[in-house]
Every structure is written in C-alpha cells, then in structure tokens.
Design an enzyme around this catalytic site. Structure first.
Site, PDB file in Angstrom:
ATOM      1  N   GLY A  23       0.843  -1.188   0.000  1.00  0.00           N
ATOM      2  CA  GLY A  23       0.000   0.000   0.000  1.00  0.00           C
ATOM      3  C   GLY A  23       0.875   1.233   0.000  1.00  0.00           C
ATOM      4  O   GLY A  23       1.947   1.253   0.618  1.00  0.00           O
ATOM      5  N   LYS A 219     -14.591   3.688  16.672  1.00  0.00           N
ATOM      6  CA  LYS A 219     -14.401   5.119  16.977  1.00  0.00           C
ATOM      7  C   LYS A 219     -15.128   6.019  15.976  1.00  0.00           C
ATOM      8  O   LYS A 219     -15.561   7.119  16.317  1.00  0.00           O
ATOM      9  CB  LYS A 219     -12.914   5.464  16.973  1.00  0.00           C
ATOM     10  CG  LYS A 219     -12.292   5.200  15.608  1.00  0.00           C
ATOM     11  CD  LYS A 219     -10.981   5.874  15.368  1.00  0.00           C
ATOM     12  CE  LYS A 219     -10.667   5.746  13.877  1.00  0.00           C
ATOM     13  NZ  LYS A 219      -9.489   6.437  13.450  1.00  0.00           N
TER      14      LYS A 219
END
Lengths: 369, 369
Positions: A23, A219
């Site tokens: 990535g 979150k």
C-alpha cells in the site's frame, strides 16, 4: 581480518528481516517512511523497504512508481515529504512481497481480500504480517476482522497497529503514539514495535488483536455522535460526555463479541487517544456536524457527495453494520448511543436525539427511589 | 379522612431529608438549582434547599442573599438563571446547616478548613456530606483530600461528586454527566445520585472516593500539558497522545497513593470526560497555550496577572505539589509528563520539552533489540 570475520556479514545478512509495505496511499507512505528510518539503524533489518504501489499514470504521463523512485517522494499521496532513499516503490505486488518476511498491510479495506488472493502461496513460509487497515466490516454475526482475513488466506500470523495517527502530522514528525495488538507471540509484537517506533512515534504493544482492531473501526461511530453535538452547539461538557459514553460502548461491544478483549486496551493510543483525535478533527465528525446544522434535512448521501467528492463516510456505514448486530443479538437497549447514531443517520430520529436517550436509560433507577 | 391518615404526613415529613448547599458561587448555584428541581419531585426530600451565601454587598447597596431571595437568581455568580423558588439563600452558615441531614460542600478549597471548624458540633448527628470541591492540595506525604478533612472535622461520612461539569453549560441544561465516589455505603451514594440526577445531568456512582477526587485535581496538570501542545501548534495527534499519557499518569499516581483506587474510575465522567472538557476549554489550557506561544519567555505569574486578574492557576500549583511528592518518594522517572509540566512551568525546560521526554522513556526498550 581472518576468514571467520569475513564470513560474519554473510551469515548476518541471511538472518536479517526484510520488510515490504503493501500500500502506498497517505498512511502507507508515512508508514514506509517511519519503517525506512528504522531499518537503516537497526542491524537486524535489511535497509531496503519495498513498497507496493498500485500503479497510476500521473497527469505528466509518468508512472507513479517511477516518480517515487526518482524523487523519493510520493508526489500524489504525500507530496513534499522525502520517504528515505531505502524505500523502493514496486508496482508488481507478487515481486514486492516475494523476498520479505515482514509484510505491512496498509490499503483500503475493500482491497484486502483481493490482495490476499493474489499473493497466496507466493510469500515466504516464515512471513509475519501486520495490518494497519482501518474500517473492517461488522457483519451480522460479528465483525470480519482484517487481521483474521490475512491470517486465514495467507496462513500466517497477523498483528495490528492502530492509534491516534493522522498521517500528515506523523509525516511532519510531530509526536504521536500507536498500539500494536498481538495474539500470542510477544516477541514478534516487540519486533513490530521496534520496526515502527521512533522518538516522535511511540509504539507499545498489548495482547489483544481484536480489541485494538475494533477500536479503529468503532471510533468512527462515536465521531459521528461528536459531530452531531458540535453541529447542535451543545458545548464541551456534552461533547465530552458523548465521547465517554461512546468509549464505554466501544469497550462493552468489543467485550461481548470477544471475551478476550481487555479493558486496558481502551486506555492505549488505539482507544482513548484515537477517539479524541477522531472526535476533534476528521471527516466523520465534520460531515456529522454539517448534518446536524441542517437539522437532518439533508441526507448523508447528499453531504458526502458535496463534502467528500462521493466517498462514503466510514462512520455512517459502521453505525449501520453495528445496528444490525445489535438487532440480531438483542443488544439494542445496552447500546443507546450506537443505536441512536444509526437512527439519526437514517433520519428516523432528529440530531438532538443524540443526548435524549439518556433520559430513558435512567428511568428505572430513578423510579426505584 | 381518619386520624390514622391525617397523621401520615406528619411522620413522613419527619423522615424526609433536608438539603443544605454550602457555597453559592457559579458551581454552587448550579448545584442548588439541580438539587432544588429534584427535591420538588422526590417524596423523600423536603422541597426547601438552603444555600449558604458568603454575604456580599452589591454595587446597588443591596445584600447578595436578599437579592437572591427576591429575584430567585444569583445575580453575581449565575446571572440570568432562575434557581427555583424552593432555594433559600441564607447568609448565616450555622443557621443554614442546622436542620439539614444532607450537606453539599461547594466552596473554594482554601475555605474548607475554616467552614468545618465553624460548624463543628452544630450539625445533625445523622448528617451526611458530599464534596463538589475541586483542587485539594497535594502535600509532600500525599494529598490532603477535602472529603477526608470534612469526615475528620465533622465526624460524618463524605462522598464526592466530580465530572465534566462546566457550570454554565449545566445551567443551560445541556446534557452532561457526573460521578459520585463513595467509600462503603452504596445506599447513601444512591441517595446522592437521585438528589443530583436529572434528564440532562446523568449521575452514576463508583466505590472509590480517592480515585474520583484525585481525578478532579490531577486533570489540571494534564490541561497545562495540552495547552503547551496547542501553543506549539503540534496538532490533534500530539494533543491526544499527551492527554492519553496524562490520563495514564493520573491513574498510576492515584493507585500508588491509594491501593483502593480502581482502573474503571478513569472511564467515568470524573476521569476521561472531565479530562477532555478541561483540555478542550478551561483556563489552565488557555494560559498554558499563551505561555508556549511566548516560548516560555513570560512567566505564568505574569500571564495569570494579565489573563486571570491575579487568580492563580490550579494546574501550575498542583504540578508543583505533585512534583514534590514525586521527588520525595523517588517516583520521578515513572511520571515523565507530570514532572515535565512542572519543569516547564518553572522555566527549567522549554515548552517543546512536553513531547521530548518520550524519547527517554523508550531508550531502554529500543536498546534491547
């Protein structure tokens, strides 16, 4: 020097670890930079860090990987920051991973299954993985953990690294922290800690893969709630209360799904610190603020299209997924904040409902006096 | 009605609790308002709430207590907010407490010893106390808890109530939370919870007086650290990391001082939520931000004089007191953030040192690889 001494570097080199970063977006590039600064210093690692680049042709007509290797900068996703000369961009996924025994996964989560399929059987037998991928899916019967997908598809163990990590702030070398979650092998976790840790990026480890990974996803639901409070201009007391209730529900939800999850994980960077960062800045908070300012009259789809160029908000998706789990398992009443965030997102409740549910949760105890 | 029935209200009335609020500043007035809204509704309390007012003559020449009773507003410390008609301001301390069995202390901490002396032997034998007083002193041999002073001087048990409680936001009836800490008697704690709890002020209890009370003091040291980060413009990652490290040190310090302190207390409103509120707003954060912006070239004494009309910052004083405990007990190395805050406050270190200490804390673990 004797021949014994001259052989030493050869053996040493054989035992050194090789790192590949899979990535090369904003966070991937910063991760490669952090790692590359450490492999230069740590004798147990080869200097070179291979970074797989999903190849793109830049407006100049040049290939992104070629430009990264020429300029030592990811001009598209982390412009202005030198990655370190020992970072080598590689557009060939199989080639990028083939020699490495330490695989760092840091791509958008929807690409992970495809990537794992492509490198199945093509990695070293002694390879270890770590996932920096946030935003796993929470399916009806429980979450589909990225670390589990990696472990199962590749047949290797997988740690996770999460924390209060806004990539650009780390690239500027402002102080921050992160948490490595591991399953059993503390030694491997420590190796990851040393690979990532720098004076300005302080990493610690906890034996709780699921807890750490769930923090990184849940979150975003709390950030939506915090954004509603901001949009309603209810002040810091209310925002802090909503963040605290959110943290409590993150903990309770994670523990119900995995009995191995530890309370203390939520005191780590992946827990309370990432929650704070995400609820202070971040696009989930920002879009939710706009949603509440419009009194819920404009949908998240509209606002996303306008504010995020069509990208989908992770928090809205996760709230929906979590809501399905809560319904399916009969847990709705224990998670008033998670449930209410979803109800507001789909416009079944007004934004102000984010604080109203509390009235219901206390009815029983008040009635008893 | 029969005579049996007509006697009932008399006995009931005898068993009802009477509440006195000792203190009538900003937070004291809001506390009286909250309580007064509940005593009207709850059959186990007398409606009337006595509020002791430290008498002042207003610019109009009128007495503050008289104006509060005429207008039902604390025109000086909480203007514009009706307290409830059942709040009775009383400038006579002994008279205010004499009939009450539930005493709510909410004055500046430096007045507490004097107040206790004045009402010693003049309160009901069955009285119970709760302290909302923040900012106890941390003396060399340990903290001098306000709840302990009250218990010892008055010979009664004392709970505490702390939380993310900006008085003006609660007066506006924005949603917030608070935590009651109690020592042994859960039933008394629940009575306090019911006395304070409203739909917009959600109160819960934990069996941990010291943990709850220490949170209310130590958070101010962390707010100074957070202010430094703001002044240095280091971003949300760094601020979240510093707040998290601060919370960890609050927990560790409290547990070292009192082995009874519980981890979970720091997940309550008094812990993480009050810390968030205090690090987002608040004067400790604000002055520390200004201090860092000036590169530590202007002292806190100067900035306090300028920004707070000569009031002293609680966080700077507490940091000094905590530093003395750390030195005295040999704990300095375990509390790098607390220690560094003090060193910066006295200008022995520059503001940027707030993030630099982390380098040292990790040296050992890095060296081991």
């Amino acid at each position: 020097m004797s021949s014994v001494f001259s052989m030493a570097p050869f053996f040493e080199s054989e035992n050194k670890s090789r790192v590949a970063v899979i990535g090369s977006g904003n966070w991937g590039s910063v991760a490669a930079k952090l790692i590359a600064s450490n492999t230069l210093k740590l004798p147990s690692f080869h200097d070179e860090v291979r970074m797989w680049v999903f190849e793109e042709t830049l407006p100049s007509g040049k290939k992104l990987s070629a430009v990264i290797n020429q300029t030592n900068e990811n001009v598209k996703y982390l412009p202005g920051i030198k990655l370190g000369k020992n970072v080598v961009a590689d557009p060939d996924l199989e080639h990028a991973v083939t020699d490495s025994n330490m695989l760092v996964f840091v791509t958008p989560h929807q690409f992970m299954e495809g990537i794992c399929k492509r490198i199945q059987g093509k990695i070293r037998k002694d390879a270890q993985a770590i996932s920096l991928v946030k935003g796993m899916e929470v399916k009806r019967d429980g979450p589909s953990m990225i670390s589990t997908i990696i472990s199962q598809k590749l047949g290797i163990s997988c740690c996770v690294l999460m924390g209060a990590n806004i990539a650009n702030e780390i690239a500027q070398e402002n102080f921050s922290e992160a948490t490595v979650g591991y399953r059993e092998n503390k030694e491997i976790a420590e190796k990851w800690v040393h690979l990532f840790n720098t004076p300005f990026f302080s990493v610690s480890s906890v034996q709780d893969v699921e807890g750490v990974e769930l923090c990184g996803t849940l979150k975003n639901v709390v950030a939506i709630a915090a954004g509603f409070v901001d949009g309603l201009e209810m002040g810091n007391n209310t925002k802090a209360a909503i963040m605290r209730i959110g943290l409590r529900e993150m903990k309770a939800f994670s523990k119900l799904l995995f009995s191995s999850v530890k309370d203390n994980t939520f005191f780590e960077s992946c827990g309370v610190a990432d929650l704070i960062t995400t609820c202070l800045g971040g696009r989930n908070r920002k879009c939710a603020e706009a949603f509440a300012k419009h009194g819920g009259k404009r949908s998240f789809d509209e606002l996303e299209a306008e504010m995020l160029q069509g990208q989908k908000l992770q928090g809205v998706l996760t709230a929906k997924e979590v809501h399905e789990v809560l319904c399916h398992r009969g847990w709705l009443e224990s998670f008033p904040l998670f449930a209410t965030v979803h109800e507001i997102c789909i416009r079944r409740l007004p934004p102000a409902a984010i604080v109203k549910y509390s009235e219901h949760t206390h009815q029983h105890s008040r009635a008893s006096l």
